[in-house]
Design a protein around this motif. Structure first.
Motif, PDB file in Angstrom:
ATOM      1  N   GLU A   1     -10.685  -2.925   4.624  1.00 48.71           N
ATOM      2  CA  GLU A   1     -10.117  -1.864   5.179  1.00 48.71           C
ATOM      3  C   GLU A   1     -11.221  -0.813   5.750  1.00 48.71           C
ATOM      4  O   GLU A   1     -12.118  -0.507   5.341  1.00 48.71           O
TER       5      GLU A   1
ATOM      6  N   ASP B   1      -2.584   5.610  -0.259  1.00 52.77           N
ATOM      7  CA  ASP B   1      -3.814   5.182  -0.341  1.00 52.77           C
ATOM      8  C   ASP B   1      -4.300   4.266  -1.462  1.00 52.77           C
ATOM      9  O   ASP B   1      -5.595   4.305  -2.039  1.00 52.77           O
ATOM     10  N   MET B   2      -3.247   3.661  -2.012  1.00 53.08           N
ATOM     11  CA  MET B   2      -3.522   2.704  -3.045  1.00 53.08           C
ATOM     12  C   MET B   2      -3.111   1.431  -2.761  1.00 53.08           C
ATOM     13  O   MET B   2      -2.042   1.281  -2.151  1.00 53.08           O
ATOM     14  N   LEU B   3      -3.751   0.301  -2.968  1.00 53.52           N
ATOM     15  CA  LEU B   3      -3.297  -1.146  -2.178  1.00 53.52           C
ATOM     16  C   LEU B   3      -3.453  -2.143  -3.638  1.00 53.52           C
ATOM     17  O   LEU B   3      -4.183  -2.007  -4.486  1.00 53.52           O
ATOM     18  N   LEU B   4      -2.240  -2.834  -3.462  1.00 43.76           N
ATOM     19  CA  LEU B   4      -2.223  -4.021  -4.463  1.00 43.76           C
ATOM     20  C   LEU B   4      -2.026  -5.342  -3.634  1.00 43.76           C
ATOM     21  O   LEU B   4      -1.064  -5.421  -2.738  1.00 43.76           O
TER      22      LEU B   4
ATOM     23  N   GLU C   1       1.028  -1.374   0.053  1.00 46.50           N
ATOM     24  CA  GLU C   1       0.034  -0.253   0.211  1.00 46.50           C
ATOM     25  C   GLU C   1       0.931   1.216  -0.055  1.00 46.50           C
ATOM     26  O   GLU C   1       1.909   1.320   0.718  1.00 46.50           O
TER      27      GLU C   1
ATOM     28  N   LYS D   1     -10.534   4.592  -2.380  1.00 43.96           N
ATOM     29  CA  LYS D   1      -9.355   4.006  -2.384  1.00 43.96           C
ATOM     30  C   LYS D   1      -9.291   3.062  -3.891  1.00 43.96           C
ATOM     31  O   LYS D   1      -9.986   2.235  -4.059  1.00 43.96           O
ATOM     32  N   VAL D   2      -7.982   3.175  -4.433  1.00 42.68           N
ATOM     33  CA  VAL D   2      -7.462   2.458  -5.448  1.00 42.68           C
ATOM     34  C   VAL D   2      -6.982   0.984  -5.207  1.00 42.68           C
ATOM     35  O   VAL D   2      -6.003   1.053  -4.465  1.00 42.68           O
ATOM     36  N   VAL D   3      -7.576  -0.058  -5.476  1.00 49.31           N
ATOM     37  CA  VAL D   3      -7.270  -1.316  -4.859  1.00 49.31           C
ATOM     38  C   VAL D   3      -7.235  -2.538  -6.153  1.00 49.31           C
ATOM     39  O   VAL D   3      -8.137  -2.368  -7.004  1.00 49.31           O
ATOM     40  N   VAL D   4      -6.196  -2.933  -6.171  1.00 53.13           N
ATOM     41  CA  VAL D   4      -6.156  -4.330  -7.168  1.00 53.13           C
ATOM     42  C   VAL D   4      -5.859  -5.612  -6.334  1.00 53.13           C
ATOM     43  O   VAL D   4      -4.729  -5.555  -5.630  1.00 53.13           O
ATOM     44  N   ILE D   5      -6.824  -6.434  -6.443  1.00 51.34           N
ATOM     45  CA  ILE D   5      -6.532  -7.734  -5.872  1.00 51.34           C
ATOM     46  C   ILE D   5      -6.510  -8.775  -6.946  1.00 51.34           C
ATOM     47  O   ILE D   5      -7.419  -8.827  -7.796  1.00 51.34           O
ATOM     48  N   GLN D   6      -5.554  -9.476  -6.827  1.00 51.81           N
ATOM     49  CA  GLN D   6      -5.322 -10.612  -8.010  1.00 51.81           C
ATOM     50  C   GLN D   6      -5.076 -11.858  -6.992  1.00 51.81           C
ATOM     51  O   GLN D   6      -4.317 -11.902  -6.064  1.00 51.81           O
TER      52      GLN D   6
END
Lengths: 364, 364
Positions: B332, A335-338, A332, B318-323
């Motif tokens: 969150e 405020d961006m989450l991968l 993170e 919130k920008v979120v990428v889930i792979q």
């Protein structure tokens, strides 16, 4: 003690899409403590070169957008040591610009040029190699590059083929260069390794100002002419306007393609100081300290349960619980989450593109 | 149109450790839009009961800490309809307090008491059941509870065993009660389901003020005596000080254990309006809308790749990428992040405890 003719140009203009969201165009990799040990990559790079050149002779070339971050992270340098590019034009124009700035101060300069965002494990060996290399190029009009003895068939690096000769200028590790090869396929990389006469191209160059000047005149005369027009303006209030104007018309070209692959007087210094270009999450994972579950965690309030071999980067004070992940990247920033499997890291650029398309450019 | 003697007491004092970090003691479940459809649970609960009782007869009993959130989420009610408890004392004292407040206004009140954080699918059926139930308890001195026809052997609910008799007061769905049973083991739950004479205890109660008053006198005389001392003070400026004093010495006890399991005049209204106590992430997952990969996502900027059957709750922007996640909870809130397999959700309370021990109470 340090030679006043020794100069260093640190190239720090890269944008970091591969490490999103840890890095992004607002804060690329060089300005981040990617190893989680308290110093950003550009700080480490600066400190390494401060053992070779006087600090006031170390220049940072970067994009205008990164002026403030550079200032903040390197408070020891004067503002005039930050060379600001208005546009990205790859490495050759960046080096030409630095050359003319330095020439206006000291025409006898001997220069090492290096990226700002690589990893060097053995700093003492590194300092020794650079010092010796600068000694060589101050006495001989060659273009000297650093070649790393490869340890595995990495397909992400460029390779340099060298002549197994008897050394150069009394240094048994400096050879003449046969060819430069860009990122090879795996089979090719394997045969490079087996042959024993290929080195990884670390993108670190040494030369006297005079030698590199002549190389630009010969191989990139258009670029040289542009920057030559500015003689008399460098290090004056007129410099910025001039640079803004010529950068607009200057073409993009790398120093490797523009000069190194064409010049006859190229030498390579074969070295082994534990180098990585830190180009992938995998390379970062390999280098970071790991706990007994082989997780490597940045963040003061992260709890891991039933998790192994993960690379985790969280804001210092964020409370995070991770349960049941193996071989994942969890990062993170801003405020961006991968959350992504390590094996899928090549897809991250695509995710960033998808986000920009779906949500807008402002989000990454 | 609505009967002015009909009152509703919504119990909203719960703290939400099971849904950390979506809920926590600062913002428990009832104040959250857990289903992701635009209304918080307490708002939904209020709106349901507003179809049965005049809005000015709906009281919210909650902890002092939640006054502002209650105000904010239910702007339609007057401040005096928010009953504030200084300490948590379980449901019996909470109900006694509300009773005395209401008695000071209207001794002929007929009351429905309900939790603020449950799910009701069929609102029309619910309104019909509550209306009919209030009609029954206004004419008969019984303690009426709602029993839900069970659909699977849930081990997280309480069960009510009823007598297969011919109905009560002309309502064929109201039965007398044999026993209350707390959360059973799975085998027991299965046999309950097979027997056909068990219902889930929904924690929704109906009675006349007079009937519940007598029950407190008989089964919880110590608690009744405490609150009785305050007659004349309820709904006056002296009430708060009085309540602060008696709550300190009042014991903790549930209405189920203190009254319902002991009284002889308990009836159960068997109903079927699609109920869930929303007690687990699993129950939430079951109820939320899912996409074609069976993911249910709250958040405007979440991208899912190669992921299935996940429940995701992210801050709106919130920008979120889930792979590469299957069957995970990813949540969150308040700058705290949980990534956890759905199958391990029972461990979440433990994680919260671990965080408090390791990092300090202030973090959850």
């Amino acid at each position: 003690m340090l030679n006043n003719n020794y100069y260093c140009v640190i190239m720090a203009g890269g944008v970091g899409a591969r490490f999103w969201p840890m890095s992004n165009s607002t804060t690329p990799k060089q300005f981040i403590d990617v190893l989680g040990d308290g110093q950003t990559l550009i700080q480490k790079t600066f400190n390494r070169f401060a053992r070779v050149c006087p600090k006031e002779n170390i220049y940072i070339v970067t994009n205008k957008a990164y002026h403030d971050q550079t200032r903040e992270q390197l408070p020891e340098i004067a503002d005039e040591q930050i060379i600001l590019e208005p546009y990205r034009r790859n490495t050759a124009p960046c080096i030409a610009y630095a050359n003319y700035k330095i020439k206006a101060k000291n025409p006898n300069a001997v220069i090492v040029v290096a990226p700002s965002d690589h990893y060097i494990q053995k700093e003492d060996v590194f300092v020794d190699v650079i010092s010796k290399g600068l000694g060589v190029v101050s006495q001989n009009p060659c273009l000297l590059t650093i070649g790393i003895r490869p340890t595995f068939p990495n397909t992400g690096y460029g390779y340099i083929q060298y002549n197994e000769d008897e050394g150069f200028m009394g240094n048994p590790s400096i050879y003449s260069v046969k060819t430069f090869t860009e990122k090879p396929e795996l089979e090719m990389a394997k045969s490079f390794l087996e042959s024993g006469d290929f080195l990884w191209n670390a993108g670190i160059f040494m030369w006297s100002l005079d030698t590199i000047d002549k190389a630009f005149e010969e191989f990139l005369p258009d670029i040289n002419d542009l920057f030559k027009q500015g003689e008399g303006l460098y290090n004056t209030p007129q410099e910025e306007e001039f640079i803004d104007r010529i950068y607009q018309v200057c073409r993009k070209i790398s120093i490797d393609y523009g000069v190194m692959e064409k010049a006859a007087n190229v030498k390579v210094y074969a070295a082994d100081f534990g180098w990585s270009d830190l180009g992938t999450w995998g390379s970062l994972y390999d280098l970071r300290k790991k706990d007994d579950k082989l997780n490597t965690v940045v963040g003061n309030h992260v709890k891991m349960y039933d998790s192994e071999k993960c690379i985790v980067n969280m804001p210092r004070n964020k409370v995070v619980v991770i349960q049941g992940l193996e071989d994942y990247i969890v990062v993170e920033n801003n405020d961006m989450l991968l959350i992504c499997k390590k094996s899928e890291e090549q897809q991250i650029r695509q995710y960033v593109t998808d986000i920009q398309v779906d949500f807008g450019k402002e989000f990454v």
